[in-house]
Enzyme design. Structure first.
Site, PDB file in Angstrom:
ATOM      1  N   ASP A   1      37.005  48.817  37.260  1.00 51.99           N
ATOM      2  CA  ASP A   1      36.046  49.612  36.484  1.00 51.99           C
ATOM      3  C   ASP A   1      34.968  50.231  37.358  1.00 51.99           C
ATOM      4  O   ASP A   1      34.423  51.295  37.034  1.00 51.99           O
ATOM      5  CB  ASP A   1      35.384  48.752  35.404  1.00 51.99           C
TER       6      ASP A   1
ATOM      7  N   LYS B   1      43.490  36.683  29.336  1.00 47.99           N
ATOM      8  CA  LYS B   1      42.633  35.590  28.865  1.00 47.99           C
ATOM      9  C   LYS B   1      41.180  36.035  28.999  1.00 47.99           C
ATOM     10  O   LYS B   1      40.609  36.003  30.078  1.00 47.99           O
ATOM     11  CB  LYS B   1      42.863  34.304  29.638  1.00 47.99           C
TER      12      LYS B   1
ATOM     13  N   SER C   1      42.236  34.991  33.676  1.00 44.65           N
ATOM     14  CA  SER C   1      40.905  34.430  33.586  1.00 44.65           C
ATOM     15  C   SER C   1      39.975  34.973  34.663  1.00 44.65           C
ATOM     16  O   SER C   1      39.647  36.142  34.678  1.00 44.65           O
ATOM     17  CB  SER C   1      41.020  32.903  33.636  1.00 44.65           C
TER      18      SER C   1
END
Length: 413
Positions: free
Chosen positions: A323, A337, A312
Site C-alpha cells: 500500500d 487472517k 497474519s
C-alpha cells in the site's frame, strides 16, 4: 496479531501479543469447585475482551449457565467444558490451550529456548521422531547430530508413542542440566549422545547474497516467523547484505504463519521512511494505528514473495509495503487472517487465545478471509525445501526477473 499491554509477553505462531496474568472473579453466593472456577475465569475474559459483542448472536451469560449446569468431575472435564463454551463463538482463533500447548507456544515466539537445540518432526512414512536440523551453535550441532537422524529414546524412554510436544518437553530443561538421547543415523547405526542443555537463540532469518543471470547482486532474505528475535536478525541481514554490495532485495514470506504484532511493525519500519503500517479496530469501533517515523535501512528495490501460507503478521508487513508502494508482491493470494488475538494465562497454567480486534492495511483493506492479492500472480506447486530460491522456484525466478528489469524502481508498481 498481538497487542502489547502491560504484563504482556509474546506467544504463539498466529499474529498476537498477550497478557500474562490471572483474572480474578467475584466470589459467588455458592462456592464453585476449582473446575467451575476455571470455566468462569474463561467466560469473564471472553466477556470483557471478545471482538464480537454479540458473541456470535447469542446470550453469552446463558452459555455459561448451560456449561456450569452440567457436572465437571476433574481438570480434563473443565478443559472440555471450556472448549464446548468457546465452540459456540464459531471462531477458530479464539481457543483454549492446555498447559503443555501454552508452554510450547511461548517458546515458539519468545525468540529463545533452553534445551539441546533441535528442530524435530515426525517422519510422514514411518512416524519416527526425526531431526529436521540442529540449530547452529547448539549443543546438538556440536555433538554431531545430523538432519534425518532419528531419535529413538530420550532418557531411556522410547519416543515411539510420544507426541512432538511431549518429546520437545523432555528435551527442554534448565541450562546446565543434561539429557541422554539414543540416536540412529541414516546408516542404521545407533549411538547414545549425552547433551548439556544451554540457552539457545532462535533465528527466524535465512539470508544469502545471490546473483541474477545478468550478474546483479540481490539480497535474498527468508523470514520464517515473527518472533522476538526477528527485527534484530533482519536488521543485521540487511546491513550485511548492503556491505556485500546488494542493490536489490527479495523478502520471502511464503509459508510464514505470523507471530508478534510488534515484530511485524518494527520490520516494516526497516523498509519505510514514513507512512501508516497498519490500522487496528476494537469492539467499540475505536481505531488505532502504527506508522513508520524514521529512515529505512535501505532504499533499494524490493520484491516480496507470498503464497497461501503467508498469514497474519506476514500479511500486515506485505500489505503495508504494498500500500505504501515500497514493494512489489509476487506469488499467490495470501491466507487472509485479519483478526488480532491476545493470549491470556489462566490460573492453572493453561492459556486462552481471544480475538480482541481486527486490522486493516494502510489503504483500509479488510483482508480477513480474503487475503492480499500479489501484483504479479505466479503459481507454484510441489516446491520442496531444496528447491526454494533456485532456478526450479518459479516465484523466486519471477522476482529476479522483475528486479533486473529497468522499469522496476524503488517503490514497486
Amino acid at each position: 496479531m498481538w497487542f502489547m499491554h502491560k504484563q504482556a509477553v509474546g506467544v504463539i505462531s498466529l499474529l498476537m501479543a498477550f497478557w500474562i496474568g490471572f483474572c480474578g472473579f467475584a466470589a459467588p453466593a455458592l462456592a464453585l469447585t476449582e473446575e467451575q472456577k476455571l470455566v468462569s475465569e474463561v467466560w469473564r475474559i471472553v466477556n470483557r475482551n471478545y471482538l464480537d459483542e454479540t458473541f456470535n448472536h447469542q446470550n453469552w451469560a446463558e452459555v455459561r449457565q448451560k456449561v456450569l449446569g452440567k457436572p465437571i468431575k476433574d481438570q480434563q472435564g473443565a478443559y472440555v467444558a471450556v472448549q464446548t463454551m468457546l465452540k459456540t463463538l464459531d471462531d477458530p482463533f479464539t481457543r483454549f490451550l492446555d498447559p503443555e500447548q501454552y508452554r510450547s507456544l511461548q517458546v515458539n515466539t519468545s525468540g529463545e529456548l533452553t534445551g539441546v537445540g533441535l528442530q524435530i518432526a515426525l517422519d510422514a512414512q514411518t512416524g519416527q521422531l526425526q531431526v529436521v536440523a540442529p540449530i547452529a551453535g547448539s549443543p546438538a550441532e556440536k555433538a554431531g547430530i545430523q538432519p534425518r537422524d532419528r531419535i529413538l529414546q530420550i532418557e531411556g524412554i522410547s519416543t515411539a508413542k510420544l507426541t512432538l510436544d511431549e518429546a520437545a518437553a523432555k528435551m527442554r530443561g534448565a541450562s546446565g542440566s543434561s539429557v541422554t538421547l539414543l540416536i540412529e543415523g541414516e546408516d542404521k547405526s545407533q549411538r547414545e549422545v549425552k547433551l548439556t542443555r544451554d540457552r539457545i537463540a532462535l533465528n527466524p532469518v535465512v539470508v544469502e547474497l545471490k546473483k541474477s543471470p545478468q550478474g546483479k547482486p540481490i539480497g535474498y532474505i527468508r523470514l520464517t516467523q515473527f518472533n522476538a528475535n526477528a527485527p534484530m536478525e533482519l536488521a543485521h541481514a540487511i546491513s550485511n547484505l548492503e556491505k556485500q554490495g546488494a542493490n536489490a532485495y527479495i523478502l520471502d514470506l511464503r509459508n510464514n504463519p505470523g507471530g508478534l504484532l510488534q515484530a511485524g511493525v518494527e520490520i516494516a519500519r526497516q523498509w519505510l521512511d514514513s507512512g501508516i503500517i497498519v490500522y487496528t479496530v476494537n469492539r467499540q469501533g475505536i481505531q488505532g494505528n502504527y506508522e513508520a517515523f524514521s529512515s529505512a535501512l535501505t532504499q533499494d528495490p524490493l520484491v516480496i514473495l507470498v503464497n497461501q501460507g503467508t498469514a497474519s503478521a506476514s500479511e500486515i508487513l506485505a500489505g503495508a509495503l504494498q500500500d505504501n508502494h515500497r514493494a512489489t508482491l509476487v506469488g499467490e493470494t495470501t491466507f487472509g487472517k485479519g483478526l488480532i488475538q491476545s493470549l491470556f494465562e489462566l490460573s492453572d497454567g493453561s492459556g486462552l487465545a481471544v480475538t480482541i480486534a481486527k486490522y486493516e492495511t494502510p489503504n483500509h483493506r479488510d483482508i480477513n478471509k480474503l487475503g492480499i492479492k500479489p501484483d504479479q500472480v505466479v503459481a507454484s506447486e510441489g516446491l520442496t525445501r531444496d528447491k526454494i530460491a533456485t532456478k526450479d522456484d518459479p516465484q523466486y525466478q519471477a522476482a529476479v526477473n522483475l528486479l533486473t528489469q529497468k522499469s522496476v524502481v524503488v517503490g514497486g508498481v
